[in-house]
Design a protein around this motif. Structure first.
Motif, PDB file in Angstrom:
ATOM      1  N   LEU A   1       5.907   8.654   5.148  1.00  0.00           N
ATOM      2  CA  LEU A   1       4.881   9.076   4.194  1.00  0.00           C
ATOM      3  C   LEU A   1       4.230  10.390   4.614  1.00  0.00           C
ATOM      4  O   LEU A   1       3.943  11.249   3.766  1.00  0.00           O
ATOM      5  CB  LEU A   1       3.822   7.985   4.035  1.00  0.00           C
ATOM      6  CG  LEU A   1       4.287   6.766   3.258  1.00  0.00           C
ATOM      7  CD1 LEU A   1       3.274   5.635   3.386  1.00  0.00           C
ATOM      8  CD2 LEU A   1       4.512   7.106   1.801  1.00  0.00           C
ATOM      9  N   LEU A   2       4.002  10.562   5.895  1.00  0.00           N
ATOM     10  CA  LEU A   2       3.424  11.813   6.368  1.00  0.00           C
ATOM     11  C   LEU A   2       4.380  12.978   6.142  1.00  0.00           C
ATOM     12  O   LEU A   2       3.950  14.077   5.781  1.00  0.00           O
ATOM     13  CB  LEU A   2       3.034  11.697   7.849  1.00  0.00           C
ATOM     14  CG  LEU A   2       1.930  10.686   8.158  1.00  0.00           C
ATOM     15  CD1 LEU A   2       1.702  10.590   9.662  1.00  0.00           C
ATOM     16  CD2 LEU A   2       0.639  11.016   7.422  1.00  0.00           C
ATOM     17  N   GLU A   3       5.656  12.732   6.322  1.00  0.00           N
ATOM     18  CA  GLU A   3       6.654  13.779   6.031  1.00  0.00           C
ATOM     19  C   GLU A   3       6.632  14.116   4.542  1.00  0.00           C
ATOM     20  O   GLU A   3       6.693  15.289   4.156  1.00  0.00           O
ATOM     21  CB  GLU A   3       8.055  13.333   6.457  1.00  0.00           C
ATOM     22  CG  GLU A   3       9.151  14.344   6.147  1.00  0.00           C
ATOM     23  CD  GLU A   3       8.909  15.710   6.774  1.00  0.00           C
ATOM     24  OE1 GLU A   3       9.133  16.720   6.082  1.00  0.00           O
ATOM     25  OE2 GLU A   3       8.502  15.773   7.948  1.00  0.00           O
ATOM     26  N   GLU A   4       6.525  13.091   3.717  1.00  0.00           N
ATOM     27  CA  GLU A   4       6.422  13.310   2.271  1.00  0.00           C
ATOM     28  C   GLU A   4       5.171  14.138   1.952  1.00  0.00           C
ATOM     29  O   GLU A   4       5.222  15.072   1.141  1.00  0.00           O
ATOM     30  CB  GLU A   4       6.352  11.953   1.559  1.00  0.00           C
ATOM     31  CG  GLU A   4       6.243  12.021   0.067  1.00  0.00           C
ATOM     32  CD  GLU A   4       6.078  10.645  -0.567  1.00  0.00           C
ATOM     33  OE1 GLU A   4       5.349  10.552  -1.576  1.00  0.00           O
ATOM     34  OE2 GLU A   4       6.673   9.660  -0.066  1.00  0.00           O
TER      35      GLU A   4
ATOM     36  N   ALA B   1       0.834  -1.212   0.000  1.00  0.00           N
ATOM     37  CA  ALA B   1       0.000   0.000   0.000  1.00  0.00           C
ATOM     38  C   ALA B   1       0.862   1.253   0.000  1.00  0.00           C
ATOM     39  O   ALA B   1       0.568   2.218  -0.708  1.00  0.00           O
ATOM     40  CB  ALA B   1      -0.927   0.001   1.215  1.00  0.00           C
ATOM     41  N   PHE B   2       1.948   1.236   0.754  1.00  0.00           N
ATOM     42  CA  PHE B   2       2.800   2.417   0.878  1.00  0.00           C
ATOM     43  C   PHE B   2       3.514   2.770  -0.420  1.00  0.00           C
ATOM     44  O   PHE B   2       3.868   3.922  -0.639  1.00  0.00           O
ATOM     45  CB  PHE B   2       3.838   2.230   1.991  1.00  0.00           C
ATOM     46  CG  PHE B   2       3.245   2.085   3.370  1.00  0.00           C
ATOM     47  CD1 PHE B   2       2.004   2.611   3.699  1.00  0.00           C
ATOM     48  CD2 PHE B   2       3.942   1.409   4.353  1.00  0.00           C
ATOM     49  CE1 PHE B   2       1.463   2.471   4.973  1.00  0.00           C
ATOM     50  CE2 PHE B   2       3.421   1.263   5.629  1.00  0.00           C
ATOM     51  CZ  PHE B   2       2.182   1.799   5.941  1.00  0.00           C
TER      52      PHE B   2
ATOM     53  N   VAL C   1      -1.274   6.198   2.617  1.00  0.00           N
ATOM     54  CA  VAL C   1      -1.539   5.900   4.024  1.00  0.00           C
ATOM     55  C   VAL C   1      -2.996   5.452   4.168  1.00  0.00           C
ATOM     56  O   VAL C   1      -3.294   4.454   4.837  1.00  0.00           O
ATOM     57  CB  VAL C   1      -1.238   7.113   4.936  1.00  0.00           C
ATOM     58  CG1 VAL C   1      -1.764   6.877   6.358  1.00  0.00           C
ATOM     59  CG2 VAL C   1       0.254   7.403   4.975  1.00  0.00           C
ATOM     60  N   ALA C   2      -3.907   6.160   3.521  1.00  0.00           N
ATOM     61  CA  ALA C   2      -5.333   5.802   3.579  1.00  0.00           C
ATOM     62  C   ALA C   2      -5.566   4.409   2.990  1.00  0.00           C
ATOM     63  O   ALA C   2      -6.360   3.632   3.532  1.00  0.00           O
ATOM     64  CB  ALA C   2      -6.170   6.852   2.849  1.00  0.00           C
ATOM     65  N   ALA C   3      -4.888   4.095   1.900  1.00  0.00           N
ATOM     66  CA  ALA C   3      -5.047   2.769   1.291  1.00  0.00           C
ATOM     67  C   ALA C   3      -4.628   1.676   2.275  1.00  0.00           C
ATOM     68  O   ALA C   3      -5.281   0.631   2.374  1.00  0.00           O
ATOM     69  CB  ALA C   3      -4.226   2.669   0.005  1.00  0.00           C
ATOM     70  N   TYR C   4      -3.555   1.921   3.018  1.00  0.00           N
ATOM     71  CA  TYR C   4      -3.132   0.944   4.022  1.00  0.00           C
ATOM     72  C   TYR C   4      -4.177   0.821   5.136  1.00  0.00           C
ATOM     73  O   TYR C   4      -4.570  -0.280   5.518  1.00  0.00           O
ATOM     74  CB  TYR C   4      -1.771   1.313   4.621  1.00  0.00           C
ATOM     75  CG  TYR C   4      -1.458   0.465   5.824  1.00  0.00           C
ATOM     76  CD1 TYR C   4      -1.201  -0.892   5.678  1.00  0.00           C
ATOM     77  CD2 TYR C   4      -1.504   0.995   7.104  1.00  0.00           C
ATOM     78  CE1 TYR C   4      -0.969  -1.698   6.791  1.00  0.00           C
ATOM     79  CE2 TYR C   4      -1.269   0.199   8.208  1.00  0.00           C
ATOM     80  CZ  TYR C   4      -1.004  -1.147   8.047  1.00  0.00           C
ATOM     81  OH  TYR C   4      -0.788  -1.938   9.143  1.00  0.00           O
ATOM     82  N   LEU C   5      -4.612   1.952   5.656  1.00  0.00           N
ATOM     83  CA  LEU C   5      -5.560   1.913   6.768  1.00  0.00           C
ATOM     84  C   LEU C   5      -6.890   1.297   6.355  1.00  0.00           C
ATOM     85  O   LEU C   5      -7.541   0.622   7.157  1.00  0.00           O
ATOM     86  CB  LEU C   5      -5.780   3.325   7.322  1.00  0.00           C
ATOM     87  CG  LEU C   5      -4.567   3.974   7.986  1.00  0.00           C
ATOM     88  CD1 LEU C   5      -4.883   5.414   8.373  1.00  0.00           C
ATOM     89  CD2 LEU C   5      -4.096   3.191   9.195  1.00  0.00           C
ATOM     90  N   ARG C   6      -7.290   1.505   5.100  1.00  0.00           N
ATOM     91  CA  ARG C   6      -8.586   1.007   4.628  1.00  0.00           C
ATOM     92  C   ARG C   6      -8.515  -0.380   3.999  1.00  0.00           C
ATOM     93  O   ARG C   6      -9.545  -0.920   3.611  1.00  0.00           O
ATOM     94  CB  ARG C   6      -9.151   1.974   3.593  1.00  0.00           C
ATOM     95  CG  ARG C   6      -9.613   3.287   4.165  1.00  0.00           C
ATOM     96  CD  ARG C   6     -10.080   4.193   3.062  1.00  0.00           C
ATOM     97  NE  ARG C   6     -10.639   5.431   3.584  1.00  0.00           N
ATOM     98  CZ  ARG C   6     -10.531   6.598   2.965  1.00  0.00           C
ATOM     99  NH1 ARG C   6      -9.910   6.692   1.803  1.00  0.00           N
ATOM    100  NH2 ARG C   6     -11.064   7.670   3.510  1.00  0.00           N
ATOM    101  N   ARG C   7      -7.336  -0.954   3.902  1.00  0.00           N
ATOM    102  CA  ARG C   7      -7.248  -2.243   3.214  1.00  0.00           C
ATOM    103  C   ARG C   7      -8.138  -3.276   3.906  1.00  0.00           C
ATOM    104  O   ARG C   7      -8.421  -3.184   5.092  1.00  0.00           O
ATOM    105  CB  ARG C   7      -5.806  -2.721   3.097  1.00  0.00           C
ATOM    106  CG  ARG C   7      -5.250  -3.390   4.307  1.00  0.00           C
ATOM    107  CD  ARG C   7      -3.934  -4.095   4.004  1.00  0.00           C
ATOM    108  NE  ARG C   7      -3.361  -4.656   5.182  1.00  0.00           N
ATOM    109  CZ  ARG C   7      -3.803  -5.757   5.788  1.00  0.00           C
ATOM    110  NH1 ARG C   7      -4.818  -6.415   5.318  1.00  0.00           N
ATOM    111  NH2 ARG C   7      -3.220  -6.196   6.885  1.00  0.00           N
ATOM    112  N   GLU C   8      -8.565  -4.245   3.131  1.00  0.00           N
ATOM    113  CA  GLU C   8      -9.481  -5.250   3.663  1.00  0.00           C
ATOM    114  C   GLU C   8      -8.792  -6.081   4.750  1.00  0.00           C
ATOM    115  O   GLU C   8      -7.671  -6.547   4.580  1.00  0.00           O
ATOM    116  CB  GLU C   8      -9.953  -6.162   2.532  1.00  0.00           C
ATOM    117  CG  GLU C   8     -11.100  -7.031   2.934  1.00  0.00           C
ATOM    118  CD  GLU C   8     -11.713  -7.767   1.764  1.00  0.00           C
ATOM    119  OE1 GLU C   8     -12.119  -8.921   1.966  1.00  0.00           O
ATOM    120  OE2 GLU C   8     -11.781  -7.192   0.660  1.00  0.00           O
ATOM    121  N   ARG C   9      -9.493  -6.235   5.859  1.00  0.00           N
ATOM    122  CA  ARG C   9      -9.001  -6.996   7.004  1.00  0.00           C
ATOM    123  C   ARG C   9     -10.180  -7.712   7.644  1.00  0.00           C
ATOM    124  O   ARG C   9     -11.312  -7.280   7.503  1.00  0.00           O
ATOM    125  CB  ARG C   9      -8.423  -6.073   8.075  1.00  0.00           C
ATOM    126  CG  ARG C   9      -7.273  -5.232   7.692  1.00  0.00           C
ATOM    127  CD  ARG C   9      -7.000  -4.225   8.828  1.00  0.00           C
ATOM    128  NE  ARG C   9      -5.683  -3.671   8.746  1.00  0.00           N
ATOM    129  CZ  ARG C   9      -5.365  -2.624   8.016  1.00  0.00           C
ATOM    130  NH1 ARG C   9      -6.269  -2.013   7.309  1.00  0.00           N
ATOM    131  NH2 ARG C   9      -4.120  -2.175   7.997  1.00  0.00           N
TER     132      ARG C   9
END
Length: 184
Positions: free
Chosen positions: A128-131, A68-69, A79-87
């Motif tokens: 990623l947040l720094e980016e 995702a990153f 970051v959103a894609a990672y947090l929202r990935r299917e789990r």
């Protein structure tokens, strides 16, 4: 899948479901279809096998996160894609759940991959947040490390809340709440 792989995968599943104490050598052998001799041929004992299983779970978490990153989109979108990935939010995080296992946390060798994984995850999100901050996507006053820690805590806490409520939507709500604060 060879016997060694079946043993590791069975142990991963059992650790996730039952914790360290509930993962007996007999349960591992039954789930994997391997005999006692095979288990001790490949591993010196339960701690050695548990470490291989925990290492595997940690590596899988890092691999999925990194996919995702490094995917398409802006830093915040990744970051959103990672947090929202299917789990499976009701099962919890296979690595995060280990932090609630006193036997894993008391053993420095078993604890190491858990700690290293969350340190890595927090660091990657901070990068990623720094980016995103440098690209003007985020408030320049945002502290990437502090925010990354809060995002990882929200993710892990989201699992706990979802499990307590018996409702996976609670996890999704926690994620969306964190993302709304991030992009506000």
């Amino acid at each position: 899948m060879d016997t060694r792989e079946r043993l590791i995968e069975s142990t991963r599943e059992l650790l996730w479901e039952r914790g360290y104490v509930g993962t007996s050598p007999k349960a591992i052998q039954q789930r994997s279809g391997a005999g006692q001799g095979s288990m001790y041929h490949h591993f010196s004992g339960k701690p050695d096998l548990a470490l291989a299983a925990i290492d595997r779970s940690a590596a899988e978490l890092r691999q999925r996160a990194e996919a995702a990153f490094t995917g398409p989109g802006s830093a915040v979108e990744r970051v959103a894609a990672y947090l929202r990935r299917e789990r499976d939010a009701l099962k919890g995080c296979p690595v995060g759940r280990l932090t609630q296992d006193p036997d894993v946390m008391a053993d420095p060798g078993l604890r190491r991959p858990v700690e290293e994984t969350f340190t890595w995850l927090t660091g990657r999100i901070a990068e990623l947040l720094e980016e995103g901050r440098a690209a003007g996507e985020l408030d320049p006053a945002l502290d990437p490390r502090v925010t990354a820690t809060a995002l990882v805590a929200t993710l892990q806490g989201g699992y706990v809340l979802a499990r307590a409520a018996g409702d996976a939507q609670v996890f999704a709500t926690a994620v969306e709440g964190a993302l709304s604060m991030l992009t506000r």
